[in-house]
Write a protein that holds these residues in place. Structure first.
Motif, PDB file in Angstrom:
ATOM      1  N   ALA A 196      21.070  28.446  32.186  1.00  0.00           N
ATOM      2  CA  ALA A 196      20.185  29.441  32.794  1.00  0.00           C
ATOM      3  C   ALA A 196      18.729  29.217  32.419  1.00  0.00           C
ATOM      4  O   ALA A 196      17.822  29.333  33.249  1.00  0.00           O
ATOM      5  N   SER A 197      18.487  28.885  31.150  1.00  0.00           N
ATOM      6  CA  SER A 197      17.111  28.683  30.676  1.00  0.00           C
ATOM      7  C   SER A 197      16.697  27.224  30.653  1.00  0.00           C
ATOM      8  O   SER A 197      15.511  26.907  30.578  1.00  0.00           O
ATOM      9  N   GLY A 198      17.688  26.333  30.677  1.00  0.00           N
ATOM     10  CA  GLY A 198      17.385  24.914  30.561  1.00  0.00           C
ATOM     11  C   GLY A 198      17.205  24.440  29.139  1.00  0.00           C
ATOM     12  O   GLY A 198      16.858  23.280  28.898  1.00  0.00           O
ATOM     13  N   ASP A 199      17.466  25.326  28.166  1.00  0.00           N
ATOM     14  CA  ASP A 199      17.308  24.955  26.759  1.00  0.00           C
ATOM     15  C   ASP A 199      18.474  24.087  26.310  1.00  0.00           C
ATOM     16  O   ASP A 199      19.646  24.369  26.625  1.00  0.00           O
ATOM     17  N   VAL A 200      18.171  23.035  25.560  1.00  0.00           N
ATOM     18  CA  VAL A 200      19.188  22.140  25.023  1.00  0.00           C
ATOM     19  C   VAL A 200      18.860  21.858  23.563  1.00  0.00           C
ATOM     20  O   VAL A 200      17.756  21.404  23.246  1.00  0.00           O
ATOM     21  N   VAL A 201      19.805  22.174  22.666  1.00  0.00           N
ATOM     22  CA  VAL A 201      19.615  21.906  21.244  1.00  0.00           C
ATOM     23  C   VAL A 201      20.829  21.188  20.706  1.00  0.00           C
ATOM     24  O   VAL A 201      21.895  21.158  21.334  1.00  0.00           O
ATOM     25  N   ASP A 202      20.692  20.579  19.548  1.00  0.00           N
ATOM     26  CA  ASP A 202      21.821  19.970  18.887  1.00  0.00           C
ATOM     27  C   ASP A 202      22.869  21.043  18.594  1.00  0.00           C
ATOM     28  O   ASP A 202      22.510  22.151  18.173  1.00  0.00           O
ATOM     29  N   PRO A 203      24.152  20.753  18.825  1.00  0.00           N
ATOM     30  CA  PRO A 203      25.169  21.790  18.584  1.00  0.00           C
ATOM     31  C   PRO A 203      25.106  22.414  17.197  1.00  0.00           C
ATOM     32  O   PRO A 203      25.409  23.610  17.038  1.00  0.00           O
ATOM     33  N   ALA A 204      24.707  21.658  16.193  1.00  0.00           N
ATOM     34  CA  ALA A 204      24.642  22.195  14.829  1.00  0.00           C
ATOM     35  C   ALA A 204      23.664  23.363  14.736  1.00  0.00           C
ATOM     36  O   ALA A 204      23.814  24.249  13.879  1.00  0.00           O
ATOM     37  N   GLU A 205      22.665  23.375  15.607  1.00  0.00           N
ATOM     38  CA  GLU A 205      21.665  24.450  15.571  1.00  0.00           C
ATOM     39  C   GLU A 205      22.233  25.769  16.074  1.00  0.00           C
ATOM     40  O   GLU A 205      21.588  26.816  15.931  1.00  0.00           O
ATOM     41  N   THR A 206      23.423  25.740  16.657  1.00  0.00           N
ATOM     42  CA  THR A 206      24.028  26.985  17.153  1.00  0.00           C
ATOM     43  C   THR A 206      24.845  27.687  16.085  1.00  0.00           C
ATOM     44  O   THR A 206      25.272  28.821  16.277  1.00  0.00           O
ATOM     45  N   VAL A 207      25.084  27.019  14.972  1.00  0.00           N
ATOM     46  CA  VAL A 207      25.926  27.597  13.925  1.00  0.00           C
ATOM     47  C   VAL A 207      25.233  28.818  13.325  1.00  0.00           C
ATOM     48  O   VAL A 207      24.077  28.757  12.909  1.00  0.00           O
ATOM     49  N   GLY A 208      25.940  29.937  13.300  1.00  0.00           N
ATOM     50  CA  GLY A 208      25.391  31.166  12.728  1.00  0.00           C
ATOM     51  C   GLY A 208      24.474  31.927  13.645  1.00  0.00           C
ATOM     52  O   GLY A 208      23.936  32.976  13.272  1.00  0.00           O
ATOM     53  N   SER A 209      24.287  31.427  14.869  1.00  0.00           N
ATOM     54  CA  SER A 209      23.383  32.113  15.790  1.00  0.00           C
ATOM     55  C   SER A 209      24.123  33.174  16.586  1.00  0.00           C
ATOM     56  O   SER A 209      25.320  33.234  16.598  1.00  0.00           O
TER      57      SER A 209
END
Length: 273
Positions: free
Chosen positions: A260-273
């Motif tokens: 939806a936003s086009g944001d792409v980050v390393d999967p590790a950055e999603t931990v705890g979010s």
């Protein structure tokens, strides 16, 4: 691995790479990882690997570290032209153990980090000559000894990491159940949600070798690299363009990707979010 332009076909697994084309039945193992590899086999190729000269394979993989096939392949070809003459029956181990580092570095300069890689190649060649004698005996060691013993020996060599060791086991040793983890594989299987988002490279390898049928790990590795280049890139994965843009969309959790936003980050950055 760098973001340099890549060839249309993965040199490691494409039609000109060696190995034998084969036909694999759909997986009875119903893990999502097995389904992914089956679909990649339909999309690209199904091959069995093995038979490459073990020492040359080791050298080639060292040259590929931190660069692309586009850069490393010409460096490999130049090295073989200078040091690996089959007509003169030169043992590549001897030739590289006795090489002048400055000359070797110049020969492989296109692969990047040429001073570091040339020193490592000479050091490894000296060690292989001392411990195995030459190419043929090292070949026999890689093909015939238990895979874990070969892997442990390779990892003890300066400059040989898990991916390099596993590539030698796969492409030279022809070992089933070996799934080397490069940058593409590491990104894809955490993004898919098959491996934990904060898994390190070894943890990703363990997951894949557990969940993918042994005979399919080889082409799973090479086809995943091609899929990473064509569809699942680090910054602009195809899924940003919708479900129809990616052939694995229905099997993917898209960890770290927000269409939806086009944001792409390393999967590790999603931990705890």
């Amino acid at each position: 691995m760098s973001e340099d332009a890549e060839p249309v076909e993965n040199i490691s697994g494409g039609p000109g790479s060696g190995g034998s084309m084969d036909t694999f039945e759909p997986s009875e193992n119903e893990t999502r990882a097995a389904k992914v590899v089956d679909r990649l086999g339909e999309l690209y190729w199904q091959k069995t690997y093995g038979g490459q000269d073990a020492f040359e394979c080791l050298v080639r993989t060292i040259l590929s570290q931190n660069t692309s096939d586009v850069a490393s392949q010409p460096a490999h070809d130049a090295l073989m032209d200078r040091y690996g003459s089959e007509e003169d029956e030169v043992d590549l181990v001897d030739a590289l153990a006795d090489a002048e580092q400055a000359e070797l570095a110049e020969t492989i300069s296109g692969a990047g980090l040429h001073n570091q890689k040339s020193a490592r190649i000479i050091e490894i060649a000296e060690r292989v000559r001392e411990e195995y004698g030459g190419e043929d005996d090292f070949d026999a060691f890689v093909r015939e000894e238990p895979a874990e013993a070969v892997r442990e020996t390779l990892l003890a060599m300066n400059g040989v990491g898990p991916k390099t060791a596993d590539c030698v086991l796969l492409f030279a040793g022809g070992r089933d159940g070996v799934f080397p983890v490069d940058t593409h594989v590491y990104r894809i299987y955490r993004r898919l949600g098959i491996a934990p988002p904060d898994a390190d490279h070894e943890a990703v390898r363990e997951v894949l070798e557990e969940k993918v049928p042994k005979g399919k790990c080889g082409f799973g590795h090479t086809a995943s690299i091609q899929f990473g280049r064509e569809y699942c890139s680090a910054r602009k994965p195809a899924c940003l363009d919708g479900p129809e843009a990616c052939p694995l969309y229905d099997l993917c959790d898209r960890v770290g990707v927000e269409p939806a936003s086009g944001d792409v980050v390393d999967p590790a950055e999603t931990v705890g979010s």
